[in-house]
Design a protein around this motif. Structure first.
Motif, PDB file in Angstrom:
ATOM      1  N   THR A 120       0.837  -1.378   0.016  1.00 17.40           N
ATOM      2  CA  THR A 120      -0.055   0.070   0.116  1.00 17.40           C
ATOM      3  C   THR A 120       0.941   1.268   0.094  1.00 17.40           C
ATOM      4  O   THR A 120       0.441   2.313  -0.390  1.00 17.40           O
ATOM      5  N   TRP A 121       2.336   1.198   0.379  1.00 17.32           N
ATOM      6  CA  TRP A 121       2.902   2.420   0.649  1.00 17.32           C
ATOM      7  C   TRP A 121       4.471   2.034   0.440  1.00 17.32           C
ATOM      8  O   TRP A 121       4.861   0.978   0.879  1.00 17.32           O
ATOM      9  N   TYR A 122       5.078   3.084  -0.227  1.00 19.66           N
ATOM     10  CA  TYR A 122       6.637   2.637  -0.142  1.00 19.66           C
ATOM     11  C   TYR A 122       7.443   3.750   0.435  1.00 19.66           C
ATOM     12  O   TYR A 122       6.975   5.081   0.457  1.00 19.66           O
ATOM     13  N   TRP A 123       8.184   3.445   1.451  1.00 19.18           N
ATOM     14  CA  TRP A 123       9.142   4.276   2.239  1.00 19.18           C
ATOM     15  C   TRP A 123      10.141   4.756   1.461  1.00 19.18           C
ATOM     16  O   TRP A 123      11.181   3.883   0.905  1.00 19.18           O
ATOM     17  N   ILE A 124      10.319   5.964   1.074  1.00 17.38           N
ATOM     18  CA  ILE A 124      11.409   6.420   0.538  1.00 17.38           C
ATOM     19  C   ILE A 124      12.659   7.160   1.084  1.00 17.38           C
ATOM     20  O   ILE A 124      12.523   7.537   2.142  1.00 17.38           O
ATOM     21  N   ASP A 125      13.577   7.174   0.449  1.00 15.43           N
ATOM     22  CA  ASP A 125      14.741   7.911   0.917  1.00 15.43           C
ATOM     23  C   ASP A 125      14.862   9.325   1.030  1.00 15.43           C
ATOM     24  O   ASP A 125      14.835   9.796  -0.388  1.00 15.43           O
ATOM     25  N   ASP A 126      14.607  10.194   1.924  1.00 13.06           N
ATOM     26  CA  ASP A 126      14.359  11.535   1.865  1.00 13.06           C
ATOM     27  C   ASP A 126      15.553  12.242   2.617  1.00 13.06           C
ATOM     28  O   ASP A 126      15.611  13.617   2.558  1.00 13.06           O
ATOM     29  N   LEU A 127      16.637  11.573   2.683  1.00 16.14           N
ATOM     30  CA  LEU A 127      17.554  12.396   3.508  1.00 16.14           C
ATOM     31  C   LEU A 127      18.919  12.658   2.655  1.00 16.14           C
ATOM     32  O   LEU A 127      19.250  11.888   1.723  1.00 16.14           O
ATOM     33  N   ALA A 129       7.892   9.417   8.390  1.00 18.15           N
ATOM     34  CA  ALA A 129       8.446   8.950   7.255  1.00 18.15           C
ATOM     35  C   ALA A 129       7.712   9.572   6.042  1.00 18.15           C
ATOM     36  O   ALA A 129       6.609   9.892   6.004  1.00 18.15           O
ATOM     37  N   TYR A 130       8.411   9.451   5.027  1.00 19.55           N
ATOM     38  CA  TYR A 130       8.019   9.772   3.616  1.00 19.55           C
ATOM     39  C   TYR A 130       7.855   8.985   2.783  1.00 19.55           C
ATOM     40  O   TYR A 130       8.965   7.952   2.681  1.00 19.55           O
ATOM     41  N   GLY A 131       6.969   8.991   2.049  1.00 17.75           N
ATOM     42  CA  GLY A 131       7.073   8.039   0.798  1.00 17.75           C
ATOM     43  C   GLY A 131       5.667   8.062   0.037  1.00 17.75           C
ATOM     44  O   GLY A 131       5.219   9.180   0.019  1.00 17.75           O
ATOM     45  N   ILE A 132       5.478   7.065  -0.750  1.00 18.58           N
ATOM     46  CA  ILE A 132       4.382   7.016  -2.042  1.00 18.58           C
ATOM     47  C   ILE A 132       3.004   6.106  -1.709  1.00 18.58           C
ATOM     48  O   ILE A 132       3.356   4.983  -1.435  1.00 18.58           O
TER      49      ILE A 132
END
Length: 358
Positions: A222-229, A266-269
């Motif tokens: 349902t959701w992807y955790w992305i690298d935002d750092l 967390a940030y993601g899609i």
């Protein structure tokens, strides 16, 4: 006799003239007084009309500013939920605009677990000239069991929200932790009449297209955790030795634990929209929300800018290849999710909401 008679005539004329003069003066005074009261009345009426006009104008201007700022922060909040908050969506809003300056919006949030709506609480924000664009929460205080997990020591313990729902935690792939959670092992204890939400942390960052061949097809992602750092922020997340002065004023070394990422940070899609329908082009939707957030004049702007710049890099443009996925959220029954156990690329797993199917 003639002089006496003349004196009487003079006295009578003088008295007549005095009487006439008094009448003229009284009439003049009345006229002046009447004119004065008319002037005061007219000035009062004009002043009242001016005050009413100014008051109505000020109220209309203030309400217009309030409504515009409410709209700005509402749009920014919606965009923020597009790039963050795994499985979570904004539900019903209750809008309380003040009679002139400022207002408040209270809204519910919910998660979709295998298409089922699960209430997750209420949030709010205030706005308007009187308040500015900020939330009305000036700080929070709670027992540790209700707090967010900040480092791997915190993550050893299960954290809950106020509704008793588990909070998920992600582990950064570029950090070697001393301890990892493996909540996939808990699936044996969960009944088959339940739907489960689990956060997965990967061994490294993967491209978006790679994910199609990594996770099992029959598991709902349902959701992807992305690298935002950026590199500096990543270094700050790692375990570190520090020196402090103890109560005896002696220096001692201590270990500052490695950081983890709670679901709230967390940030993601998102791969599904708020109605539970699969999003056709989730990357475009994510990037669009992020880019539009750069123009938002709200307290979210700094975060939109930070995330955008860290993902885009030097060319200041986010392309598909710039999206790096380091974790995911999956849902399903306990039996369906058992397929994830022992997969080599999953370094950690933390249980989220568990809810009845019906």
């Amino acid at each position: 006799m003639r002089d006496k008679k003349n004196n009487n005539i003079d006295n009578e004329e003088r008295e007549f003239n005095d009487m006439f003069t008094d009448l003229k003066e009284n009439k003049l005074k009345k006229t002046v007084r009447k004119a004065k009261w008319k002037s005061i009345f007219r000035t009062t009426i004009i002043s009242m009309i001016v005050v009413i006009i100014l008051g109505v104008s000020a109220n209309l201007i203030a309400r217009n500013i309030t409504q515009r700022q409410r709209g700005d922060i509402q749009i920014a909040r919606d965009r923020f939920f597009e790039i963050a908050r795994p499985n979570k969506y904004i539900g019903k809003r209750k809008i309380y605009d003040g009679s002139s300056f400022g207002g408040k919006t209270i809204y519910t949030t919910y998660k979709l677990i295998n298409g089922k709506v699960v209430f997750t609480g209420e949030e709010s924000y205030t706005y308007g000239p009187r308040y500015g664009l900020h939330t009305d929460i000036m700080g929070t205080s709670s027992p540790m069991i209700l707090a967010q997990a900040w480092d791997e020591e915190d993550a050893k313990e299960v954290r809950y929200n106020e509704l008793g729902q588990r909070r998920m935690v992600f582990y950064y792939p570029y950090i070697s932790y001393r301890y990892y959670r493996n909540d996939l092992s808990l699936l044996e204890d969960i009944d088959q009449d339940k739907y489960v939400e689990i956060a997965l942390s990967f061994d490294k960052a993967y491209g978006f297209d790679e994910m199609e061949n990594i996770l099992p097809k029959d598991v709902i992602t349902t959701w992807y955790w992305i690298d935002d750092l950026n590199d500096e922020e990543k270094e700050e997340k790692k375990e570190e030795e520090r020196i402090r002065t103890n109560e005896n004023e002696e220096e001692e070394t201590y270990i500052n634990p490695a950081k983890v990422c709670s679901e709230a940070r967390a940030y993601g899609i998102k791969l599904f929209d708020r109605d539970g329908d699969k999003i056709q082009d989730p990357i475009d939707r994510f990037v669009s929300s992020l880019e539009r957030g750069l123009d938002d004049d709200t307290f979210y702007k700094d975060e939109f800018t930070r995330v955008f710049e860290n993902i885009a890099g030097e060319d200041k443009e986010i392309q598909r290849k710039d999206i790096k996925i380091q974790g995911a959220v999956v849902t399903g029954t306990a039996e369906e999710l058992k397929k994830l156990r022992n997969l080599p690329f999953i370094r950690a797993s933390t249980l989220g909401i568990v809810t009845d199917k019906y």
